[in-house]
Design an enzyme around this catalytic site. Structure first.
Site, short mmCIF file in Angstrom:
data_model
loop_
_atom_site.label_atom_id
_atom_site.label_comp_id
_atom_site.label_asym_id
_atom_site.label_seq_id
_atom_site.Cartn_x
_atom_site.Cartn_y
_atom_site.Cartn_z
N ASP A 392 0.82 -1.21 0.00
CA ASP A 392 0.00 0.00 0.00
C ASP A 392 0.86 1.27 0.00
OD1 ASP A 392 -2.59 -0.68 -0.30
OD2 ASP A 392 -3.26 -0.14 1.71
N ASP A 445 -8.96 -4.00 1.95
CA ASP A 445 -8.83 -3.38 3.26
C ASP A 445 -9.74 -4.02 4.29
OD1 ASP A 445 -7.00 -1.61 2.16
OD2 ASP A 445 -8.57 -0.21 1.56
#
Length: 554
Positions: A392, A445
């Protein structure tokens, strides 16, 4: 899972994993930001405005016709933030249309907003000519639909420009120009409202994400407990020296290994680059079809698991379907509804209420993945979530150094597909935001930290942990807090996309590891994990699986 054919289960698993890889490439907020940062554009005295999105409300012959969105210039007066503070002005065409020199504009622009076309001279020249002719604002029509940032030329001063300037997309400018040519009276108001600090949509999205993980964790733990009980029942029924096949009991479950955890993120990077390079309308259509297939499988699995409590005979009755194998009657019964639901969403996904169906399909898909895919111990979880953590960070913050823009944010916003991003996300419309749009969170997520939270609940149940003495409660609190911190960072960064796993991974994995170390149980969690205590012993107590298997041999 419902015990359908092995081929069907394998196909479903591969599809869900592929969709999960695509889903990681999402940021928490995917719409255009109000402030459009650009450090490369020069700043100097009188030329230091932020590039902000601007609403241009317009009235034609006294009737309101909606609004267009433009972008404010680096120079000139800043755009008013509140609509009530923004003064309206009649709109006037200019001669020449590019407004590069004084002509017959003085009589036309007194107290009006000038509408000019891009080209032939600098933006600051246009603004000066319009201002000298008495204009109170300048609207420049771009020669393309995309918005262009109006910057200042070098070796000049710009403090003399005191009127606001806004760039319009081509279609919006031509609409206003056509109304003026038809002799209509056009009036405009320019303002750039701020977003609220917190929107109800973000609260709903937080509850959806946490609730999905809670539901998936309890489903996973309950399935593991039932599988352990069934294994123990079969163990007691077997003659001495014969033991049931544990792999057969776990045929619907896939444990992630360390190698597959690393490969998972390598493939995710490959998918992300593929989306970045080749995202287009046809590519997006392929993703929509894949999402529909995965959504159908997920919704079907969830409905069958839910309805099986009331229709046990339909679950136990199987029909041999060609190319698929044995399929339960209940699965055949719910499949047409699931297929119709997904097809209707695909056909009407651009409608304002289509987000509801997308969230239903997405939640069902996540629940199914977390039911099938499991973490065996904290070691594998550490490898998986650590890789996702750096993944990320790299694709949001570091990729601009290699690609001149954030790859993940470009993909998340759908910049190369007409603004429509990939559908692997949960989203809720922002109800009190003057700019509208959606608050979103990607499947990755939820899925990746959800694997850890589900592992903690299975471990707590197997080890007979109390709620406060176990790991599930604290990992869930860590996830909720990490997601909350993500939204705080999102607002502090003026809505710029944030990698949620940057905040969620330390709050979940860090919490579990710290608690395990403090309690002296980290070595068990690290290497043995759930397999340390997975089968019920005599008297209803939980004991080591390996003790249970070895006992009769003695």
């Amino acid at each position: 899972m419902t015990g359908d054919g092995a081929a069907g289960r394998t196909t479903l698993l591969l599809l869900l994993l592929a969709l999960s890889l695509l889903a990681i490439a999402r940021c928490v907020r995917g719409d255009d930001d109000i402030v459009q940062p650009d450090e490369r554009a020069p700043k100097m005295a009188g030329c230091d405005n932020d590039f902000v999105l601007v609403k241009i409300r317009n009235w034609i012959d006294g009737r309101e016709k909606g609004e267009f969105v433009g972008v404010g210039a680096r120079f000139g007066a800043p755009i008013e933030q509140r609509k009530k503070d923004a003064a309206g002005a009649p709109l006037a065409m200019v001669i020449p249309p590019t407004l590069c020199r004084n002509s017959s504009t003085e009589s036309q622009l007194n107290g009006s907003a000038a509408l000019a076309r891009r080209g032939n001279c600098t933006f600051t020249t246009k603004a000066r000519v319009a201002q000298q002719a008495g204009a109170v604002a300048l609207l420049v029509i771009n020669d393309k639909e995309e918005l262009y940032k109006m910057v200042c030329s070098e070796n000049d001063t710009f403090t003399d420009i005191t009127i606001p300037s806004v760039m319009l997309p081509k279609s919006a400018g031509e609409t206003l120009q056509a109304a003026l040519r038809a002799g209509s009276e056009v009036r405009v108001v320019l303002y750039s409202p701020k977003r609220p600090l917190v929107d109800v949509a973000e609260v709903f999205l937080w509850l959806m994400a946490v609730g999905t993980i809670l539901g998936a964790s309890y489903w996973s733990a309950w399935s593991a407990k039932e599988a352990a009980n069934e294994h123990y029942r079969r163990l007691k029924e077997m003659p001495d020296g014969y033991f049931p096949d544990q792999e057969q009991d776990d045929k619907d479950v896939v444990d992630i290994s360390m190698a597959s955890a690393v490969l998972f993120l390598v493939m995710a990077s490959g998918f992300l680059l593929l989306l970045y390079k080749f995202m287009s309308d046809w590519f997006l259509l392929i993703l929509v079809i894949l999402f529909c297939i995965g959504g159908v499988e997920g919704l079907q699995t969830c409905l069958v698991a839910f309805l099986s409590r009331w229709f046990p005979h339909a679950v136990a009755s199987y029909v041999n379907v060609p190319l698929i194998g044995p399929v339960s009657a209940l699965t055949i019964f719910v499949s047409p509804f699931c297929i119709t639901f997904a097809v209707l969403w695909a056909c009407f996904r651009h409608l304002s209420f289509a987000w509801i169906a997308q969230d239903v399909l997405g939640i069902a898909l996540i629940l199914t993945v977390l039911q099938i895919v499991r973490l065996p111990n904290i070691k594998v979880s550490t490898v998986l979530l650590s890789c996702a953590f750096f993944y990320d960070i790299f694709w949001v913050f570091i990729s601009p150094y290699f690609f001149n823009e954030s790859v993940m944010i470009v993909v998340a916003r759908g910049d190369k597909s007409g603004g429509e991003g990939i559908p692997m996300l949960l989203k809720v419309p922002r109800l009190f935001d003057p700019w509208g749009g959606y608050s979103i969170i990607g499947f990755g997520d939820i899925l990746l930290p959800g694997l850890l939270v589900a592992f903690c609940l299975r471990y707590d149940w197997a080890a007979k942990k109390t709620l406060y003495g176990g790991y599930f409660l604290w990992s869930t609190v860590g996830y909720g807090f990490g997601l909350f911190i993500t939204y705080v960072a999102l607002n502090l960064m003026n809505g710029n996309g944030q990698p949620a796993l940057l905040y969620i991974v330390p709050c979940t994995l860090g919490t579990v590891i710290a608690l395990g170390w403090w309690r002296g149980e980290l070595s068990i969690l690290w290497s043995k994990g759930i397999y340390h205590t997975t089968a019920p012993a005599h008297g209803g107590q939980w004991a080591s699986k390996y003790d249970q298997i070895e006992g009769p041999l003695r």
